[in-house]
Write an enzyme that holds these catalytic residues in place. Structure first.
Site, short mmCIF file in Angstrom:
data_model
loop_
_atom_site.label_atom_id
_atom_site.label_comp_id
_atom_site.label_asym_id
_atom_site.label_seq_id
_atom_site.Cartn_x
_atom_site.Cartn_y
_atom_site.Cartn_z
N SER A 74 11.75 -7.31 16.04
CA SER A 74 12.59 -6.64 17.03
C SER A 74 12.12 -7.03 18.41
O SER A 74 11.12 -7.73 18.58
CB SER A 74 12.48 -5.12 16.85
OG SER A 74 11.15 -4.70 17.10
N ALA A 90 -2.64 5.25 9.82
CA ALA A 90 -1.35 4.89 9.22
C ALA A 90 -0.40 4.40 10.32
O ALA A 90 0.24 3.35 10.19
CB ALA A 90 -0.75 6.08 8.46
N CYS A 107 5.12 7.73 19.12
CA CYS A 107 3.86 7.69 18.36
C CYS A 107 3.09 6.39 18.45
O CYS A 107 1.88 6.41 18.69
CB CYS A 107 4.14 7.99 16.89
SG CYS A 107 4.65 9.67 16.64
N SER A 163 -0.20 18.36 14.56
CA SER A 163 -0.11 17.30 15.57
C SER A 163 -1.09 16.18 15.21
O SER A 163 -2.12 16.42 14.59
CB SER A 163 -0.50 17.84 16.94
OG SER A 163 0.12 19.08 17.19
N ARG A 169 1.18 -7.17 -2.50
CA ARG A 169 0.02 -6.77 -1.71
C ARG A 169 0.41 -6.52 -0.26
O ARG A 169 -0.31 -5.87 0.49
CB ARG A 169 -1.08 -7.85 -1.77
CG ARG A 169 -1.64 -8.04 -3.17
CD ARG A 169 -2.55 -9.26 -3.23
NE ARG A 169 -1.83 -10.50 -2.89
CZ ARG A 169 -2.40 -11.69 -2.83
NH1 ARG A 169 -3.70 -11.82 -3.08
NH2 ARG A 169 -1.69 -12.76 -2.54
#
Ligand code: UDX
Ligand code: UDX
Ligand code: ADP
Length: 529
Positions: free
Chosen positions: A274, A228, A281, A137, A265
């Protein structure tokens, strides 16, 4: 020598635990994998032909490992007997949910670790031998310390090696992401025993090239997963902020994304503007990072990340206001068709879907919504609306197909980028004709949006577009969902003039729809009519 893992237990049979263990079992016929959950219904569904989650290619993988369709001894099991599975395992994944806290310290931001803690207690109570315990998790940096404290207090006679091994799969492409991961991240302590446990876990990922298995310290691993997701969410908020400037200036967001993304880069992916990102998440993880920064008294850092979520709320509101403005600032009793409810295509997951917020805002203006989604159930849509804006149900009807939803609509609003809504008609010469023309996976991906005027930048390389993936038997009422196309010519005949289309995903070819008599407003582009 690292010990060899023979039995795995995974606590949590959700979007992460289920697909991950299905792939691990499929790739390791010699490892017995048991996925456990508190929910009897969920486990029963995993044992049936109607899996609890929809994911392209998932059923085929489950069949092989669970039923032994390739001739193997079945090695993927589902159970509610959590204690037995824990005690039999050498390695235990914790893959439970870590939602945002709704009450107490850090409410609205911090991750709720109650499920992680309860899983840890179950492990400490059920284990009678040493275990490797792996955090799957997404958890705040430092959670491994809490686990260690729990084990030390409840089972001091046993040795637990705690590892962090976060999962990076995205829904809708989970199986491909699991089979071809960019990297497998394993965090451990520096001592030899911990490193040996990390090696044992690395060997479970026997199908992943060794140079993609990255080992770091356990805190880096925990934080890297959060980072991330936050950096990905930040890219979308950045491109969405630029879409507002495009709409006001005549610049085109897809041209912008293409040019910017060509800089190696920066890179071309996760740059699709959008009406707002969704999913379980991004918002949760950004807010979790904001809370961590606040707890560390890093105000500027917290503000930086908070703006990612604020911008997303702004983008959703901006889209709803644009629709309202085009309808003369009054939606009272106007019928608006909403095409798509899932937070992205190829999933029936609706958690944090932008459609929910935007629908709520349109309803608040008095609109009557006619909603269609190829995979999301009517019950799910009403449940989502009920929690977002109570009493909304009298303003909403759910339809079994797009054209029924569009009848007499004053506006058609596209909320999910389902292939079905694209303007390339099945059977037409353009359908599928340009798929896979991409030459560089990490750059611009040209997908089967062939008729669309878009730049070819897609949200990700999408394996489901490359193979005609059919859903598992029994789990899908709409088996042609990936190849079906709505007939925009027909839609043009049933909607009200001036035939407004609001494309919250930039999936339609505006010029093509304009030629059918529509007036199209997309994200980050001038109106086309
Ligand atoms: C930049 C752009 O890179 C270039 O494309 C544009 O045309 C002009 O602006 P430049 O300012 O010359 O070029 O150098 P760059 O390498 O981008 O670095 C700018 C600053 O950021 C430097 O102080 C550099 O040390 C710093 N930097 C760069 C970092 O701190 N971290 C990095 O990862 C990269
Ligand atoms: C994300 C991460 O990608 C994954 O690595 C992590 O493990 C879990 O969180 P997921 O939420 O399943 O995965 O889907 P993702 O494809 O990242 O999309 C999230 C949201 O952002 C969706 O609403 C999607 O439509 C939107 N999005 C994505 C954009 O608006 N533009 C993009 O360019 C990409
Ligand atoms: P994710 O998207 O992170 O996989 P899900 O909500 O889909 O999250 O799945 C998490 C699963 O974990 C749920 O099915 C939930 O019932 C299960 N779960 C939570 N706590 C425990 C626990 N202590 N023991 C077993 N299963 C648990």
């Amino acid at each position: 020598l690292p010990k060899t893992v023979k039995r795995i237990c995974c606590i949590g049979a959700g979007y992460v635990g289920g697909p991950t263990c299905a792939v691990i079992a499929k790739q390791n016929p010699d490892i017995q994998v048991t996925v456990v959950d508190l929910s009897e219904a969920r486990i029963a569904a995993w044992k049936s032909t109607a899996l609890p989650i929809f994911e392209p290619d998932l059923y085929e993988i489950v069949e092989v490992a669970r039923d032994g369709t390739d001739g193997r001894r079945p090695n993927l099991h589902f159970s509610t007997d959590i204690a037995t599975a824990i005690d039999e395992a050498d390695l235990i994944f914790i893959a439970v949910n870590t939602p945002t806290k709704t009450a107490g310290l850090g409410a609205g931001k911090a991750s709720n670790l109650a499920y992680v803690e309860s899983a840890a207690r179950m492990i400490a109570e059920a284990a009678t031998s040493d275990k490797i315990v792996v955090e799957k998790s997404t958890v705040p940096c430092g959670t491994a310390d809490s686990l260690r404290t729990i084990f030390a207090a409840l089972a001091p006679h046993l040795a637990f090696d705690i590892l962090s091994n976060p999962e990076f799969l995205a829904e809708g492409t989970a199986i491909n992401d699991l089979l071809n991961p960019d990297r497998i991240l394993i965090g451990s302590l520096k001592d030899a025993k911990s490193k040996s446990a990390a090696e044992a876990l690395a060997q479970v990922y026997n199908w992943v090239p060794r140079n993609r298995i990255v080992t770091v310290n356990i805190w880096s691993s925990e934080l890297a997963k959060l980072a991330a997701n936050c950096m990905l969410a930040q890219r979308i908020s950045s491109i969405n902020s630029l879409s507002a400037i495009c709409e006001a200036t005549g610049a085109e967001i897809e041209e912008l994304a293409q040019v910017v993304g060509l800089d190696v880069r920066i890179g071309g992916r996760m740059l699709k503007a959008s009406a707002g990102f969704g999913g379980s998440c991004f918002k949760k993880d950004v807010l979790s990072l904001v809370y961590i920064a606040e707890s560390l008294h890093l105000e500027e850092v917290a503000l930086h990340w908070k703006s990612v979520v604020d911008l997303n709320e702004y983008q959703k509101g901006r889209f709803a206001r644009r629709i309202t403005r085009a309808l003369h600032n009054t939606l009272a009793n106007k019928r608006i068709a909403i095409l798509g409810w899932a937070y992205k295509k190829n999933t029936r997951d609706t958690r944090e879907s932008a459609a929910i917020t935007i629908a709520g805002q349109l309803i608040a203006e008095g609109a009557q919504l006619a909603i269609y989604d190829p995979l999301v159930s009517e019950k799910q849509i009403f449940d989502d609306l009920e929690s977002a804006c109570p009493n909304a149900s009298s303003s909403v009807k759910v339809y079994p197909d797009a054209s029924a939803a569009c009848i007499d609509a004053c506006a058609v609003v596209i909320m999910t980028e389902w292939d079905e809504f694209k303007t390339d008609y099945a059977g037409s010469p353009t359908f599928g004709g340009m798929a896979n023309s991409s030459t560089d996976d990490h750059h611009l991906t040209s997908t089967s949006t062939s008729a669309s005027s878009d730049s070819g930048i897609d949200m990700q390389d999408d394996p489901s577009e490359k193979s005609a993936v059919l859903p598992a038997p029994g789990i899908d009422d709409n088996p042609n969902y990936s190849t079906k196309r709505i007939d925009w010519r027909h839609i043009a005949a049933v909607v009200r003039r001036p035939r407004l289309v609001f494309d919250g995903r930039n999936v339609v070819d505006s010029d093509m729809l304009a030629s059918l008599g529509f007036r199209v407003q997309s994200i980050g582009k001038a109106d086309v009519f």
